[in-house]
Design an enzyme around this catalytic site. Structure first.
Site, PDB file in Angstrom:
ATOM      1  N   ALA A  97       0.842  -1.202   0.000  1.00  0.00           N
ATOM      2  CA  ALA A  97       0.000   0.000   0.000  1.00  0.00           C
ATOM      3  C   ALA A  97       0.874   1.247   0.000  1.00  0.00           C
ATOM      4  O   ALA A  97       1.671   1.459   0.909  1.00  0.00           O
ATOM      5  CB  ALA A  97      -0.915  -0.007   1.217  1.00  0.00           C
ATOM      6  N   GLU A 111      -5.966  12.637  -1.644  1.00  0.00           N
ATOM      7  CA  GLU A 111      -6.103  11.661  -2.718  1.00  0.00           C
ATOM      8  C   GLU A 111      -7.498  11.759  -3.324  1.00  0.00           C
ATOM      9  O   GLU A 111      -8.350  12.519  -2.855  1.00  0.00           O
ATOM     10  CB  GLU A 111      -5.819  10.244  -2.189  1.00  0.00           C
ATOM     11  CG  GLU A 111      -4.382  10.067  -1.710  1.00  0.00           C
ATOM     12  CD  GLU A 111      -4.088   8.657  -1.243  1.00  0.00           C
ATOM     13  OE1 GLU A 111      -4.980   7.797  -1.315  1.00  0.00           O
ATOM     14  OE2 GLU A 111      -2.957   8.410  -0.795  1.00  0.00           O
ATOM     15  N   HIS A 134      -7.407   0.161 -10.071  1.00  0.00           N
ATOM     16  CA  HIS A 134      -6.644   1.379  -9.798  1.00  0.00           C
ATOM     17  C   HIS A 134      -6.378   2.085 -11.115  1.00  0.00           C
ATOM     18  O   HIS A 134      -5.969   1.460 -12.093  1.00  0.00           O
ATOM     19  CB  HIS A 134      -5.337   1.058  -9.087  1.00  0.00           C
ATOM     20  CG  HIS A 134      -4.739   2.265  -8.418  1.00  0.00           C
ATOM     21  ND1 HIS A 134      -4.112   3.267  -9.120  1.00  0.00           N
ATOM     22  CD2 HIS A 134      -4.701   2.632  -7.113  1.00  0.00           C
ATOM     23  CE1 HIS A 134      -3.711   4.200  -8.269  1.00  0.00           C
ATOM     24  NE2 HIS A 134      -4.064   3.844  -7.047  1.00  0.00           N
ATOM     25  N   ARG A 160     -11.925   6.826  -7.918  1.00  0.00           N
ATOM     26  CA  ARG A 160     -11.154   5.937  -8.784  1.00  0.00           C
ATOM     27  C   ARG A 160     -11.971   5.325  -9.914  1.00  0.00           C
ATOM     28  O   ARG A 160     -11.457   5.126 -11.011  1.00  0.00           O
ATOM     29  CB  ARG A 160     -10.527   4.834  -7.935  1.00  0.00           C
ATOM     30  CG  ARG A 160      -9.390   5.350  -7.075  1.00  0.00           C
ATOM     31  CD  ARG A 160      -8.857   4.287  -6.144  1.00  0.00           C
ATOM     32  NE  ARG A 160      -7.699   4.799  -5.419  1.00  0.00           N
ATOM     33  CZ  ARG A 160      -7.082   4.129  -4.453  1.00  0.00           C
ATOM     34  NH1 ARG A 160      -7.513   2.931  -4.099  1.00  0.00           N
ATOM     35  NH2 ARG A 160      -6.029   4.642  -3.846  1.00  0.00           N
ATOM     36  N   HIS A 176      -7.348  -3.865  -8.460  1.00  0.00           N
ATOM     37  CA  HIS A 176      -6.665  -3.322  -7.289  1.00  0.00           C
ATOM     38  C   HIS A 176      -7.287  -3.758  -5.963  1.00  0.00           C
ATOM     39  O   HIS A 176      -6.595  -4.249  -5.089  1.00  0.00           O
ATOM     40  CB  HIS A 176      -6.670  -1.799  -7.385  1.00  0.00           C
ATOM     41  CG  HIS A 176      -5.963  -1.103  -6.253  1.00  0.00           C
ATOM     42  ND1 HIS A 176      -4.648  -1.368  -5.920  1.00  0.00           N
ATOM     43  CD2 HIS A 176      -6.391  -0.140  -5.394  1.00  0.00           C
ATOM     44  CE1 HIS A 176      -4.293  -0.600  -4.903  1.00  0.00           C
ATOM     45  NE2 HIS A 176      -5.336   0.139  -4.552  1.00  0.00           N
ATOM     46  N   ARG A 233     -14.480   1.985  -3.183  1.00  0.00           N
ATOM     47  CA  ARG A 233     -13.747   2.395  -1.978  1.00  0.00           C
ATOM     48  C   ARG A 233     -13.120   3.772  -2.150  1.00  0.00           C
ATOM     49  O   ARG A 233     -12.496   4.066  -3.159  1.00  0.00           O
ATOM     50  CB  ARG A 233     -12.643   1.370  -1.689  1.00  0.00           C
ATOM     51  CG  ARG A 233     -11.717   1.745  -0.539  1.00  0.00           C
ATOM     52  CD  ARG A 233     -10.656   0.684  -0.338  1.00  0.00           C
ATOM     53  NE  ARG A 233      -9.722   0.626  -1.446  1.00  0.00           N
ATOM     54  CZ  ARG A 233      -8.506   1.170  -1.439  1.00  0.00           C
ATOM     55  NH1 ARG A 233      -8.095   1.846  -0.390  1.00  0.00           N
ATOM     56  NH2 ARG A 233      -7.714   1.041  -2.484  1.00  0.00           N
TER      57      ARG A 233
END
Length: 536
Positions: free
Chosen positions: A48, A120, A236, A285, A345, A380
């Site tokens: 990670a 992020e 990802h 994402r 991912h 997520r």
């Protein structure tokens, strides 16, 4: 020759959730035994890069709060998060990080002496803590492995759990395990915590290591537990692309680079995320991955590029892991854009469990990526996963201790045929990965998934699970079938589940989770819809 062991709690997996649970169980006086099919530091946690998303009461952006973190998580989850689970897990985050720091974790500091924070995708504030620049997972794993070693927590390395065992009364009684030499043995225990990580090896290209073979999903299903949200596999947006179409784990290009100003461009230098989302390159994402795939299809290119040249010479110090991977591939990220594409991912779904890790099977608990607590929903939010492992891992250990004390979970004799190695359908892994990558990746259609299901059914061969490879491949086979069943059912596009034949979300029918289990004959059946308490 067979062997035996015994414990109060067996923890399967040595990632953040598993080791956090083991350490907490040891503190509570339980006899705990950790089982991992590789070395203790192996697994997803160590890879990670991004960090741990948390709002700490004494250090946060002006105006940021746990409430805002909850809102960002719900927005990313596209209507499928449990509001209660999100609130409980995120509220416990600061204390969980505090316990990790007390165990020796060293996070990066800012110039003001506070912990450094970055931002992020999907986050509305700078709240992501990191260590070693882009090596947060490695620091978390180092801390927990050291704590487990110093605390004399027993870890059976290179041991593979084949199946969970029930006693003659039907209660959970332990696990059938293969040791490093392939000898079967029984670990007797009234409580088992699954912390086995994800399912990235379903696909040919993934950020996950080789051990991410969906073991916990298969173990839970065969033990009678339910799974949910398996169709939501997060791809990802940015992994390092190199020509040649190699398979297996690919280097991750952390989202934090975009958080510090890098932008995605196509082969002609045009911004990929322009006009795609209000957050631009920091969109959730699923949005970024879908935009990248569309641009690749429109331009006929093999990849897009992440232009981080504006970050200057400090790139190597801030992102040493990414910098090293790029240089190994012949790319200088300080002077040229990084070629990137998407790869499997993170699994947003998993074994249905509460925020205390309890599942529908008494004595069986789940935490980390293998679990479906309702935190992640359909997609997520970046850097919520390490936090979930820390919080739910500890809570699961506490739940197991309470259940053992009050008699809700009791020790049961293992059945007389416990040592018999079971058999299950196995599909060759190379074929399975090619089928899943082609038909069950980011873009899925009814026709494609029907083809995938038929190909896997034809290719399955029932074999005894007498080796680690057979155990892993049987887990991948069962999980692929479950994922295809759920993805075929969900006739809409939501979060990281994208269907060109049903391009819009359908809240009236599908703002709920698809829950699956095995019937007594071993067939996957849909048990209904889980509402997750969204009205709360």
């Amino acid at each position: 020759m067979s062997w035996e062991a015994a414990a109060d709690l067996v923890v399967v997996g040595t990632g953040v959730a598993g080791l956090t649970a083991a350490l907490r169980a040891r503190e509570l006086g339980l006899r705990v035994l950790v089982i991992t099919k590789d070395a203790a530091p192996a697994g997803n946690t160590g890879w990670a890069q991004g960090g741990i998303a948390v709002v700490r009461p004494d250090e946060h952006d002006e105006g940021d709060s746990v409430h805002r973190h909850v809102r960002d998580t719900l927005d990313a989850g596209a209507g499928l998060c449990s509001r209660e689970a999100v609130r409980e897990i995120l509220t416990d985050g600061a204390a969980a990080v505090g316990r990790l720091r007390s165990a020796g974790a060293r996070f990066d500091g800012g110039c003001d002496g506070a912990l450094a924070r970055t931002r992020e995708g999907g986050h509305s504030a700078f709240r992501v803590l990191h260590a070693g620049g882009d090596a947060t997972g490695a620091e978390v794993q180092r801390t927990l492995v050291t704590a487990a070693t110093d605390g004399d927590v027993p870890i059976l390395e290179r041991h593979c759990v084949v199946e969970l065992l029930h006693g003659d009364s039907g209660a959970l009684a332990g696990a059938l395990v293969l040791d490093a030499e392939g000898r079967s043995g029984v670990v007797r225990a009234p409580a088992v915590l699954l912390a086995t990580g994800g399912l990235g090896q379903l696909y040919g290209a993934t950020t996950n290591p080789d051990v991410a073979t969906a073991d916990g999903i298969a173990l839970a299903l065969r033990a009678g537990a339910s799974v949910a949200d398996l169709e939501f596999v997060q791809f990802h947006p940015t992994v390092l692309y190199t020509p040649g179409g190699e398979r297996g784990r690919r280097p991750l290009i952390t989202e934090a680079i975009r958080g510090e100003g890098a932008v995605l461009v196509d082969a002609d230098g045009r911004r990929v995320m322009a006009g795609q989302h209000p957050l631009g390159d920091l969109a959730p994402r699923d949005v970024v991955s879908a935009a990248i795939n569309r641009r690749i299809a429109d331009t006929g290119s093999d990849c897009v590029h992440l232009d981080a040249t504006g970050l200057g010479a400090g790139f190597a110090e801030r992102f040493p892991t990414v910098y090293a991977a790029c240089r190994d591939a012949g790319v200088d990220p300080v002077r040229e854009p990084i070629p990137v594409t998407s790869a499997a991912h993170y699994s947003c779904g998993g074994v249905v469990s509460g925020v205390d890790g309890r599942t529908s099977v008494a004595g069986l608990y789940a935490a980390g990526e293998v679990a479906c607590t309702g935190l992640h929903g359909a997609n997520r939010l970046a850097s919520n996963s390490l936090l979930e492992g820390l919080v739910v891992g500890a809570r699961a250990a506490e739940a197991a201790a309470r259940d053992l004390r009050c008699g809700a979970v009791t020790r049961s004799p293992v059945g007389s045929d416990a040592r018999a190695v079971p058999a299950a359908a196995v599909v060759d892994r190379d074929l399975l990965q090619r089928v899943m990558s082609r038909y069950a990746g980011i873009g899925r259609t009814a026709e494609g998934m029907a083809t995938a299901s038929a190909e896997l059914d034809r290719a399955g061969v029932v074999r005894p699970l007498a080796t680690r490879r057979a155990v892993e491949d049987s887990a991948l086979t069962l999980t692929a079938q479950a994922l295809l069943a759920a993805a075929s059912d969900r006739t809409e596009s939501r979060g990281c589940h994208r269907r060109p034949d049903f391009p819009e979300p359908d809240d009236a029918r599908w703002q709920r989770s698809i829950v699956l289990r095995l019937d007594v004959s071993g067939w996957l059946i849909r048990t209904g819809a889980e509402e997750w308490g969204r009205a709360a």
